[in-house]
Design a protein around this motif. Structure first.
Motif, PDB file in Angstrom:
ATOM      1  N   VAL A 116       0.843  -1.204   0.000  1.00  0.00           N
ATOM      2  CA  VAL A 116       0.000   0.000   0.000  1.00  0.00           C
ATOM      3  C   VAL A 116       0.872   1.246   0.000  1.00  0.00           C
ATOM      4  O   VAL A 116       0.571   2.230  -0.664  1.00  0.00           O
ATOM      5  CB  VAL A 116      -0.937  -0.025   1.213  1.00  0.00           C
ATOM      6  CG1 VAL A 116      -1.671   1.283   1.347  1.00  0.00           C
ATOM      7  CG2 VAL A 116      -1.912  -1.150   1.076  1.00  0.00           C
ATOM      8  N   VAL A 148       0.639   4.392  -2.685  1.00  0.00           N
ATOM      9  CA  VAL A 148       0.196   5.716  -2.279  1.00  0.00           C
ATOM     10  C   VAL A 148       1.196   6.789  -2.684  1.00  0.00           C
ATOM     11  O   VAL A 148       0.851   7.944  -2.816  1.00  0.00           O
ATOM     12  CB  VAL A 148      -0.044   5.698  -0.750  1.00  0.00           C
ATOM     13  CG1 VAL A 148      -0.117   7.057  -0.181  1.00  0.00           C
ATOM     14  CG2 VAL A 148      -1.334   4.990  -0.486  1.00  0.00           C
ATOM     15  N   TYR A 201       1.809   9.697  13.902  1.00  0.00           N
ATOM     16  CA  TYR A 201       0.422  10.115  13.723  1.00  0.00           C
ATOM     17  C   TYR A 201      -0.565   8.965  13.807  1.00  0.00           C
ATOM     18  O   TYR A 201      -1.763   9.208  13.815  1.00  0.00           O
ATOM     19  CB  TYR A 201       0.242  10.875  12.403  1.00  0.00           C
ATOM     20  CG  TYR A 201       0.448  10.082  11.145  1.00  0.00           C
ATOM     21  CD1 TYR A 201       1.609  10.201  10.430  1.00  0.00           C
ATOM     22  CD2 TYR A 201      -0.545   9.243  10.643  1.00  0.00           C
ATOM     23  CE1 TYR A 201       1.798   9.502   9.264  1.00  0.00           C
ATOM     24  CE2 TYR A 201      -0.362   8.542   9.486  1.00  0.00           C
ATOM     25  CZ  TYR A 201       0.815   8.675   8.796  1.00  0.00           C
ATOM     26  OH  TYR A 201       1.000   7.981   7.644  1.00  0.00           O
ATOM     27  N   ALA A 222      -3.195   8.869  16.587  1.00  0.00           N
ATOM     28  CA  ALA A 222      -4.274   9.833  16.425  1.00  0.00           C
ATOM     29  C   ALA A 222      -5.429   9.247  15.627  1.00  0.00           C
ATOM     30  O   ALA A 222      -6.551   9.719  15.726  1.00  0.00           O
ATOM     31  CB  ALA A 222      -3.748  11.083  15.726  1.00  0.00           C
ATOM     32  N   ILE A 223      -5.135   8.213  14.838  1.00  0.00           N
ATOM     33  CA  ILE A 223      -6.206   7.620  14.055  1.00  0.00           C
ATOM     34  C   ILE A 223      -6.987   6.647  14.905  1.00  0.00           C
ATOM     35  O   ILE A 223      -8.178   6.422  14.708  1.00  0.00           O
ATOM     36  CB  ILE A 223      -5.599   6.919  12.823  1.00  0.00           C
ATOM     37  CG1 ILE A 223      -4.879   7.939  11.972  1.00  0.00           C
ATOM     38  CG2 ILE A 223      -6.656   6.240  12.030  1.00  0.00           C
ATOM     39  CD1 ILE A 223      -4.255   7.359  10.762  1.00  0.00           C
ATOM     40  N   ARG A 227      -0.909  -1.804  10.199  1.00  0.00           N
ATOM     41  CA  ARG A 227      -1.772  -2.378   9.174  1.00  0.00           C
ATOM     42  C   ARG A 227      -1.774  -1.452   7.986  1.00  0.00           C
ATOM     43  O   ARG A 227      -1.427  -0.294   8.089  1.00  0.00           O
ATOM     44  CB  ARG A 227      -3.218  -2.474   9.686  1.00  0.00           C
ATOM     45  CG  ARG A 227      -3.427  -3.488  10.732  1.00  0.00           C
ATOM     46  CD  ARG A 227      -4.917  -3.635  10.986  1.00  0.00           C
ATOM     47  NE  ARG A 227      -5.104  -4.274  12.252  1.00  0.00           N
ATOM     48  CZ  ARG A 227      -5.111  -3.628  13.403  1.00  0.00           C
ATOM     49  NH1 ARG A 227      -5.019  -2.335  13.414  1.00  0.00           N
ATOM     50  NH2 ARG A 227      -5.233  -4.278  14.539  1.00  0.00           N
ATOM     51  N   ALA A 228      -2.226  -1.965   6.869  1.00  0.00           N
ATOM     52  CA  ALA A 228      -2.247  -1.136   5.661  1.00  0.00           C
ATOM     53  C   ALA A 228      -3.229   0.006   5.793  1.00  0.00           C
ATOM     54  O   ALA A 228      -3.060   1.055   5.199  1.00  0.00           O
ATOM     55  CB  ALA A 228      -2.618  -2.007   4.460  1.00  0.00           C
ATOM     56  N   LEU A 229      -4.282  -0.170   6.582  1.00  0.00           N
ATOM     57  CA  LEU A 229      -5.305   0.864   6.667  1.00  0.00           C
ATOM     58  C   LEU A 229      -4.868   2.037   7.515  1.00  0.00           C
ATOM     59  O   LEU A 229      -5.523   3.064   7.528  1.00  0.00           O
ATOM     60  CB  LEU A 229      -6.582   0.283   7.267  1.00  0.00           C
ATOM     61  CG  LEU A 229      -7.461  -0.457   6.287  1.00  0.00           C
ATOM     62  CD1 LEU A 229      -8.695  -0.931   7.003  1.00  0.00           C
ATOM     63  CD2 LEU A 229      -7.875   0.455   5.161  1.00  0.00           C
ATOM     64  N   GLU A 230      -3.795   1.876   8.283  1.00  0.00           N
ATOM     65  CA  GLU A 230      -3.402   2.966   9.163  1.00  0.00           C
ATOM     66  C   GLU A 230      -2.441   3.910   8.475  1.00  0.00           C
ATOM     67  O   GLU A 230      -1.946   4.837   9.079  1.00  0.00           O
ATOM     68  CB  GLU A 230      -2.758   2.411  10.432  1.00  0.00           C
ATOM     69  CG  GLU A 230      -3.767   1.731  11.317  1.00  0.00           C
ATOM     70  CD  GLU A 230      -3.100   0.921  12.388  1.00  0.00           C
ATOM     71  OE1 GLU A 230      -1.877   1.034  12.521  1.00  0.00           O
ATOM     72  OE2 GLU A 230      -3.801   0.174  13.068  1.00  0.00           O
ATOM     73  N   LEU A 231      -2.198   3.693   7.215  1.00  0.00           N
ATOM     74  CA  LEU A 231      -1.243   4.506   6.502  1.00  0.00           C
ATOM     75  C   LEU A 231      -1.974   5.624   5.787  1.00  0.00           C
ATOM     76  O   LEU A 231      -3.090   5.455   5.353  1.00  0.00           O
ATOM     77  CB  LEU A 231      -0.554   3.612   5.479  1.00  0.00           C
ATOM     78  CG  LEU A 231       0.792   4.066   5.007  1.00  0.00           C
ATOM     79  CD1 LEU A 231       1.714   4.097   6.165  1.00  0.00           C
ATOM     80  CD2 LEU A 231       1.282   3.091   3.982  1.00  0.00           C
ATOM     81  N   ARG A 232      -1.297   6.789   5.656  1.00  0.00           N
ATOM     82  CA  ARG A 232      -1.917   7.879   4.931  1.00  0.00           C
ATOM     83  C   ARG A 232      -0.925   8.411   3.911  1.00  0.00           C
ATOM     84  O   ARG A 232       0.271   8.328   4.085  1.00  0.00           O
ATOM     85  CB  ARG A 232      -2.302   9.015   5.895  1.00  0.00           C
ATOM     86  CG  ARG A 232      -3.353   8.641   6.912  1.00  0.00           C
ATOM     87  CD  ARG A 232      -4.705   8.476   6.236  1.00  0.00           C
ATOM     88  NE  ARG A 232      -5.750   8.166   7.179  1.00  0.00           N
ATOM     89  CZ  ARG A 232      -6.178   6.925   7.435  1.00  0.00           C
ATOM     90  NH1 ARG A 232      -5.639   5.908   6.827  1.00  0.00           N
ATOM     91  NH2 ARG A 232      -7.141   6.724   8.303  1.00  0.00           N
ATOM     92  N   TYR A 242       0.815  13.712   1.113  1.00  0.00           N
ATOM     93  CA  TYR A 242       0.222  15.046   1.213  1.00  0.00           C
ATOM     94  C   TYR A 242      -0.741  15.150   2.374  1.00  0.00           C
ATOM     95  O   TYR A 242      -0.876  16.215   2.987  1.00  0.00           O
ATOM     96  CB  TYR A 242      -0.481  15.402  -0.094  1.00  0.00           C
ATOM     97  CG  TYR A 242       0.493  15.753  -1.174  1.00  0.00           C
ATOM     98  CD1 TYR A 242       0.794  14.847  -2.166  1.00  0.00           C
ATOM     99  CD2 TYR A 242       1.135  16.974  -1.175  1.00  0.00           C
ATOM    100  CE1 TYR A 242       1.707  15.152  -3.139  1.00  0.00           C
ATOM    101  CE2 TYR A 242       2.043  17.292  -2.152  1.00  0.00           C
ATOM    102  CZ  TYR A 242       2.327  16.382  -3.126  1.00  0.00           C
ATOM    103  OH  TYR A 242       3.241  16.691  -4.085  1.00  0.00           O
ATOM    104  N   ASP A 243      -1.407  14.028   2.713  1.00  0.00           N
ATOM    105  CA  ASP A 243      -2.280  14.047   3.890  1.00  0.00           C
ATOM    106  C   ASP A 243      -1.463  14.297   5.142  1.00  0.00           C
ATOM    107  O   ASP A 243      -1.871  15.042   6.042  1.00  0.00           O
ATOM    108  CB  ASP A 243      -3.003  12.701   4.026  1.00  0.00           C
ATOM    109  CG  ASP A 243      -3.861  12.401   2.823  1.00  0.00           C
ATOM    110  OD1 ASP A 243      -4.121  11.214   2.568  1.00  0.00           O
ATOM    111  OD2 ASP A 243      -4.270  13.364   2.157  1.00  0.00           O
ATOM    112  N   ASN A 278      -0.458  17.802   5.468  1.00  0.00           N
ATOM    113  CA  ASN A 278      -1.572  18.609   5.969  1.00  0.00           C
ATOM    114  C   ASN A 278      -1.693  18.517   7.477  1.00  0.00           C
ATOM    115  O   ASN A 278      -2.038  19.492   8.152  1.00  0.00           O
ATOM    116  CB  ASN A 278      -2.863  18.119   5.302  1.00  0.00           C
ATOM    117  CG  ASN A 278      -3.923  19.178   5.338  1.00  0.00           C
ATOM    118  OD1 ASN A 278      -3.627  20.350   5.351  1.00  0.00           O
ATOM    119  ND2 ASN A 278      -5.165  18.761   5.405  1.00  0.00           N
ATOM    120  N   LEU A 279      -1.397  17.322   8.021  1.00  0.00           N
ATOM    121  CA  LEU A 279      -1.417  17.182   9.479  1.00  0.00           C
ATOM    122  C   LEU A 279      -0.371  18.081  10.122  1.00  0.00           C
ATOM    123  O   LEU A 279      -0.569  18.594  11.224  1.00  0.00           O
ATOM    124  CB  LEU A 279      -1.114  15.739   9.873  1.00  0.00           C
ATOM    125  CG  LEU A 279      -2.243  14.757   9.711  1.00  0.00           C
ATOM    126  CD1 LEU A 279      -1.800  13.406  10.213  1.00  0.00           C
ATOM    127  CD2 LEU A 279      -3.440  15.213  10.506  1.00  0.00           C
TER     128      LEU A 279
END
Lengths: 119, 250
Positions: free
Chosen positions: B6, B10, B138, B141-142, B175-180, B183-184, B187-188
């Motif tokens: 992932v 991205v 970060y 924070a999710i 996990r793959a879903l915790e990645l951003r 550019y996101d 922004n943080l």
């Protein structure tokens, strides 16, 4: 003597457009358009409170199959909306992630994606 | 492995795999890092360029006692194999030691609980001069809303002292879903109080500088340079401290 006036426009566009995709890996029920908007407002409320939830956000298009949407927000609220979408972790106790694919002050720019060009 | 796939899609161009060592448990030994070539036989190409994505290895030491720092000076061969070394100080004294004398690349700032100490300007400025970067995570924070508050409050207090220099934002994603996307994450950085250019630098140029710092640290360790003075034949000079200082300043 000719009188002239100078106008400076900084970021003249008043709206910013975001193309986002929601990733829900488990094969559960997919949100419809109203639930998607509710999810966006909930994300804003969790991070920025009632003031954030009151930010004027519109869902311009929504596709339930791919879970991708185009959102419109006032330019001053772009940072709040983007950070709220980034930090959202759960939808109905299921893990999810928002991927922001494109963002632009012009809606036309969202139609072409230079990252998906096949060279 | 799924997480790494992932990452590549991205848009990241270099990824570091972290291994955390906690000294509270007994008998911790530093194991060899997993070699990236075992995971991926051929790394995919970065979007837009023709170079391959780099996968580095990283070690994080959670120190709550000054005696744990001795491990860094020991000649354990396994430490050398890691590309980047980070330290996670738990007390003010250790934060001071980490910023001033320890040979690390990153100092992790705790985001999951209220900081037990306040940042003071002298050790932070010394760390900036030495080229050490402060790291914020970060992913907590999710996961949890209480952690969000601690993340943002600790980040803002750090910004007040260091004025936004030498910051790296990274994810502790399991996990793959915790990645951003990059550019996101930039922004943080704006949320934390950085300016726009500093926020983008926190994801791109500062990370690259950390990688280079790790490489110079690797190469300057254990170099012995003997110079024979032409006039006095019996004197040999070892210029080790000068070499090491020059390389860490570069």
């Amino acid at each position: 003597a000719a009188a002239f006036e100078r106008r400076v426009l900084r970021c003249a566009a008043e709206h910013h457009y975001l193309r986002v995709r929601l990733e829900l890996p488990d094969g559960g029920a997919r949100p419809n358009a109203a639930q998607f908007k509710q999810l966006v407002v909930t994300a804003l409320r969790e991070l920025h409170g009632e003031v954030g939830a009151a930010l004027p956000v519109d869902v311009l298009t929504y596709e339930e199959k791919t879970l991708s949407a185009i959102l419109r927000v006032i330019s001053s609220g772009l940072v709040k909306l983007w950070s709220a979408l980034t930090l959202l972790g759960f939808y109905q106790n299921r893990r999810c992630a928002f991927r922001v694919l494109q963002t632009s002050p012009f809606l036309l720019a969202l139609s072409g994606n230079s990252r998906e060009l096949v060279l | 492995q799924n997480t790494l796939t992932v990452c590549f899609s991205v848009g990241y161009s270099a990824v570091a795999l972290n291994h955390v060592i906690d000294f509270k448990e007994k008998k911790q030994e530093i194991i060899k890092p997993v070699s990236p070539s075992e995971l991926f036989p051929s790394l995919p190409i970065v979007q837009g360029t023709s170079k391959r994505i780099k996968v580095l290895t990283r070690l994080t030491l959670v120190v709550s006692d000054p005696s744990h720092c001795n491990l860094l000076r020991s000649t354990s061969a396994n430490i050398r194999l890691y590309d980047i070394i980070a330290v996670f100080p738990k007390t003010e004294k250790l934060f001071h030691i980490a910023c001033t004398t320890l040979d690390v690349d990153l100092v992790c700032i705790n985001v999951t609980e209220k900081l037990p100490f306040y940042f003071r300007r002298p050790p932070v400025n010394m760390a900036i001069d030495r080229g050490i970067y402060f790291e914020l995570l970060y992913t907590p924070a999710i996961k949890d809303s209480t952690m969000r508050r601690y993340t943002i409050s600790n980040a803002i207090s750090l910004m007040q002292v260091c004025k936004g220099k030498n910051i790296v934002i990274s994810s502790a994603a399991e996990r793959a879903l915790e990645l951003r996307g990059p550019y996101d994450v930039a922004n943080l950085g704006l949320l934390f109080g950085l300016s726009e250019s500093e926020a983008k630098a926190a994801v791109s140029t500062n990370c690259r500088a950390t990688m280079l710092h790790g490489e110079t640290r690797k190469s300057a360790c254990g170099v012995v340079y003997t110079v024979k003075k032409p006039r006095k034949v019996e004197e040999e000079e070892t210029a080790v401290p000068a070499c090491k200082k020059a390389k860490t300043q570069a």
